[in-house]
Design a protein around this motif. Structure first.
Motif, PDB file in Angstrom:
ATOM      1  N   ALA A   1      33.688  36.930  39.019  1.00 32.89           N
ATOM      2  CA  ALA A   1      33.485  37.083  40.455  1.00 32.89           C
ATOM      3  C   ALA A   1      34.817  36.890  41.164  1.00 32.89           C
TER       4      ALA A   1
ATOM      5  N   TYR B   1      30.382  36.448  36.311  1.00 33.32           N
ATOM      6  CA  TYR B   1      29.979  36.820  37.665  1.00 33.32           C
ATOM      7  C   TYR B   1      28.612  36.254  38.027  1.00 33.32           C
TER       8      TYR B   1
ATOM      9  N   ARG C   1      28.554  32.541  38.481  1.00 34.61           N
ATOM     10  CA  ARG C   1      29.093  32.128  39.776  1.00 34.61           C
ATOM     11  C   ARG C   1      28.093  32.406  40.895  1.00 34.61           C
ATOM     12  N   GLU C   2      27.477  33.591  40.854  1.00 36.18           N
ATOM     13  CA  GLU C   2      26.528  33.951  41.896  1.00 36.18           C
ATOM     14  C   GLU C   2      25.296  33.045  41.887  1.00 36.18           C
TER      15      GLU C   2
ATOM     16  N   TYR D   1      35.926  35.513  44.792  1.00 34.73           N
ATOM     17  CA  TYR D   1      35.448  34.883  46.019  1.00 34.73           C
ATOM     18  C   TYR D   1      36.563  34.820  47.061  1.00 34.73           C
TER      19      TYR D   1
ATOM     20  N   GLN E   1      38.632  38.963  49.038  1.00 32.73           N
ATOM     21  CA  GLN E   1      38.165  38.807  47.666  1.00 32.73           C
ATOM     22  C   GLN E   1      38.823  39.826  46.737  1.00 32.73           C
TER      23      GLN E   1
ATOM     24  N   THR F   1      36.320  42.699  37.866  1.00 32.17           N
ATOM     25  CA  THR F   1      35.959  41.771  38.937  1.00 32.17           C
ATOM     26  C   THR F   1      35.015  42.459  39.915  1.00 32.17           C
TER      27      THR F   1
ATOM     28  N   GLU G   1      28.667  35.167  48.861  1.00 36.59           N
ATOM     29  CA  GLU G   1      29.426  34.717  50.030  1.00 36.59           C
ATOM     30  C   GLU G   1      29.245  35.642  51.231  1.00 36.59           C
TER      31      GLU G   1
ATOM     32  N   THR H   1      33.490  41.545  43.783  1.00 39.42           N
ATOM     33  CA  THR H   1      33.612  40.586  44.878  1.00 39.42           C
ATOM     34  C   THR H   1      32.307  39.815  45.048  1.00 39.42           C
ATOM     35  N   GLY H   2      32.390  38.645  45.640  1.00 30.95           N
ATOM     36  CA  GLY H   2      31.279  37.698  45.649  1.00 30.95           C
ATOM     37  C   GLY H   2      30.160  38.049  46.614  1.00 30.95           C
TER      38      GLY H   2
ATOM     39  N   GLU I   1      32.468  28.531  36.191  1.00 31.17           N
ATOM     40  CA  GLU I   1      32.498  29.961  35.874  1.00 31.17           C
ATOM     41  C   GLU I   1      33.439  30.227  34.707  1.00 31.17           C
TER      42      GLU I   1
ATOM     43  N   GLU J   1      40.852  31.409  43.523  1.00 33.18           N
ATOM     44  CA  GLU J   1      40.462  32.531  42.677  1.00 33.18           C
ATOM     45  C   GLU J   1      41.625  33.021  41.821  1.00 33.18           C
TER      46      GLU J   1
END
Length: 553
Positions: free
Chosen positions: A281, A235, A238-239, A283, A344, A322, A328, A324-325, A247, A289
């Motif tokens: 993550a 996560y 990715r962020e 997205y 997401q 998980t 984004e 969520t992103g 990722e 995804e």
């Protein structure tokens, strides 16, 4: 005419003729990870044997899910990452979220706690309780868990450099209530490699930090059997700007390093591997995804079976949470983030997640308000009970596009992992700055596409409204929290047996000097004696020192 001939005929006589008169929106369609998408996918794009590549749910290689019936049996654990201010504030939020339908706790800690500093440290003052709950003494954990049944609720703690201290606090709290630590169920993040790669909340040098992380894994599987001692986290990677391929690759490479280090201690892989968990993550591009999750699951099964000779099914299954992103989500028109997080969340569910946190729509502005956090839970409930996504297992499985994209992400991720292996593993790659540089380059490409308008962000580079009038309530931590916390810290210190604390901290120092012993029992003893996170971390700093990463750019 066979399929190949028919597809070629369609491309020439139908598709090209159509677009020659009606131009498409863009010259090329490219996913956020830079994968070019064709206008149509057919059986010609799906390669390999079905049972070998895709298979059946609950069976190797677990592409379609780690359980035979997935959500037909039970819905994923609904979590809401929360924590702010003092222990009382966080307890109140937890209880309200549980009333709203949350089924598992997910605890955020403030920066001083994450970095091993007590709230009265001069470096901590302005950050006490700001981005998570201040957690410096085990009795604070007892307050956070007030009226929460520790033997019935799964608890996830996002903590890394001080993970043993925080899990020890939960153990001390349980035992103070007459519960054995073996009943505790949950996860502690304990993923220090991703801190060096992306998040940067490390304290000690890499080798000592890895010893600390593996000590937790070893102690936990032996003494807290229901606990997941690590959440190997893509996560934050990715962020930080990585694409979906990086990722997957960096997360699995981290996992390989942890498994290797644990096996090197002489612990059979099938003894501890079932307790490992992952964190990805989710997205907004649903198809990329879903393909990412499926590829990661298949790759981890192969790694555990072929690289580490795992025999147990549970050792090969990639169990993941998980979130969520957040990256984004936009400060502009924040209410439309509800739409993003719904997509997401749907992607995570279609991808087979075991646990899910949905970010609140005000994520880009501040800590979530109570209203925003409750709406985020409602998003999960609507996906679970109204979308139809939980009625059958892996509903997108068999889609020509999804299967092609799963293969594509897997192929690209394997190349990255192979490069890391050639460097000597993830620890060596981190020392050389490889993953850090790749993430920076990926982040640059992504931002460039957004600025050029190639990658749309509604409300930012499309449908931007300068005078958007929203009704977003911005949550702020009460500044009085700091004084409340400081007063309790002072009280704890005045009531404890200082000789007992001193002796316990000396034992922590001795254990840190001896790489052959496990740190966990000594830290747990210090926690029970009344030592604080800052004092224990301070003792480890004296022995191990601190780490300042080299400049790589």
């Amino acid at each position: 005419m066979d399929v190949e001939g028919r597809v070629k005929e369609w491309e020439e006589k139908v598709y090209k003729a159509w677009v020659s008169k009606r131009k498409e929106r863009k010259q090329s369609f490219i996913t956020p990870s830079g994968i070019t998408v064709k206008p149509l996918y057919t059986p010609l794009d799906v390669k390999g044997d079905y049972m070998e590549k895709i298979g059946l749910p609950g069976e190797y290689p677990f592409t379609r899910g780690i359980y035979p019936n997935m959500y037909r049996g039970r819905i994923w654990t609904i979590r809401q990452y929360a924590g702010f201010g003092s222990a009382e504030d966080t307890n109140a939020r937890f209880r309200k979220l549980m009333e709203a339908g949350q089924t598992g706790l997910s605890m955020a800690f403030d920066l001083p706690t994450q970095l091993g500093l007590d709230p009265d440290n001069e470096l901590a003052y302005t950050e006490v309780g700001v981005v998570g709950v201040s957690m410096f003494h085990w009795k604070e954990m007892d307050i956070v868990m007030n009226s929460i049944p520790l033997d019935k609720v799964s608890t996830s703690m996002t903590i890394n450099a001080t993970a043993i201290e925080l899990l020890s606090m939960l153990v001390a709290t349980a035992e103070s209530r007459g519960l054995d630590k073996s009943v505790l169920d949950g996860t502690v993040q304990n993923d220090i490699l991703k801190e060096y790669i992306a998040r940067k909340n490390f304290i000690y040098p890499p080798e000592q930090s890895m010893r600390y992380a593996i000590d937790l894994i070893e102690y936990s599987y032996k003494n807290i059997p229901k606990w997941h001692p690590i959440s190997i986290s893509g996560y934050h990677i990715r962020e930080a700007g990585a694409d979906a391929v990086l990722e997957v690759a960096f997360t699995l490479a981290d996992g390989i390093e942890y498994v290797r280090r644990t096996v090197e201690r002489g612990i059979p892989v099938d003894d501890f591997a079932p307790t490992l968990s992952f964190f990805f993550a989710g997205y907004t591009n649903i198809f990329e995804e879903v393909a990412k999750f499926r590829a990661a699951r298949r790759m981890w099964a192969k790694i555990m079976k072929d690289w580490f000779n795992a025999k147990k099914t549970d050792s090969m299954t990639l169990k993941f949470h998980t979130q969520t992103g957040g990256a984004e989500l936009t400060a502009q028109q924040p209410e439309i983030n509800i739409i993003r997080t719904t997509l997401q969340a749907l992607a995570a569910v279609l991808g087979g997640t075991q646990s899910l946190h949905v970010n609140s729509y005000d994520e880009a502005l501040a800590l979530p308000s109570e209203k925003a956090a409750k709406i985020a839970i409602r998003v999960q409930q609507i996906v679970a009970y109204e979308s139809g996504a939980t009625e059958t297992v892996d509903p997108l499985g068999g889609s020509y596009y999804i299967e092609w994209l799963t293969d594509e992400i897997e192929e690209r991720a394997w190349k990255v992992i192979q490069k890391i292996e050639e460097m000597g593993g993830m620890m060596k790659a981190i020392e050389k700055g490889y993953p850090q540089a790749e993430i920076a380059e990926s982040a640059y490409r992504l931002q460039k596409r957004i600025e050029e308008g190639d990658l749309v962000r509604v409300g930012v580079n499309l449908a931007y409204e300068k005078d958007w009038i929203g009704t977003t309530e911005v949550f702020r931590v009460n500044p009085e929290v700091r004084e409340r916390v400081l007063q309790r810290l002072k009280k704890y210190r005045s009531e404890r047996d200082e000789i007992k604390v001193r002796d316990a901290l000396n034992e922590v120092r001795k254990a840190a000097e001896n790489s052959q012993v496990n740190m966990f029992p000594y830290i747990l003893n210090a926690i029970k004696a009344g030592a604080t996170v800052g004092e224990i971390s301070g003792a480890l700093r004296e022995v191990w020192g601190t780490y300042k990463e080299p400049i790589i750019f």
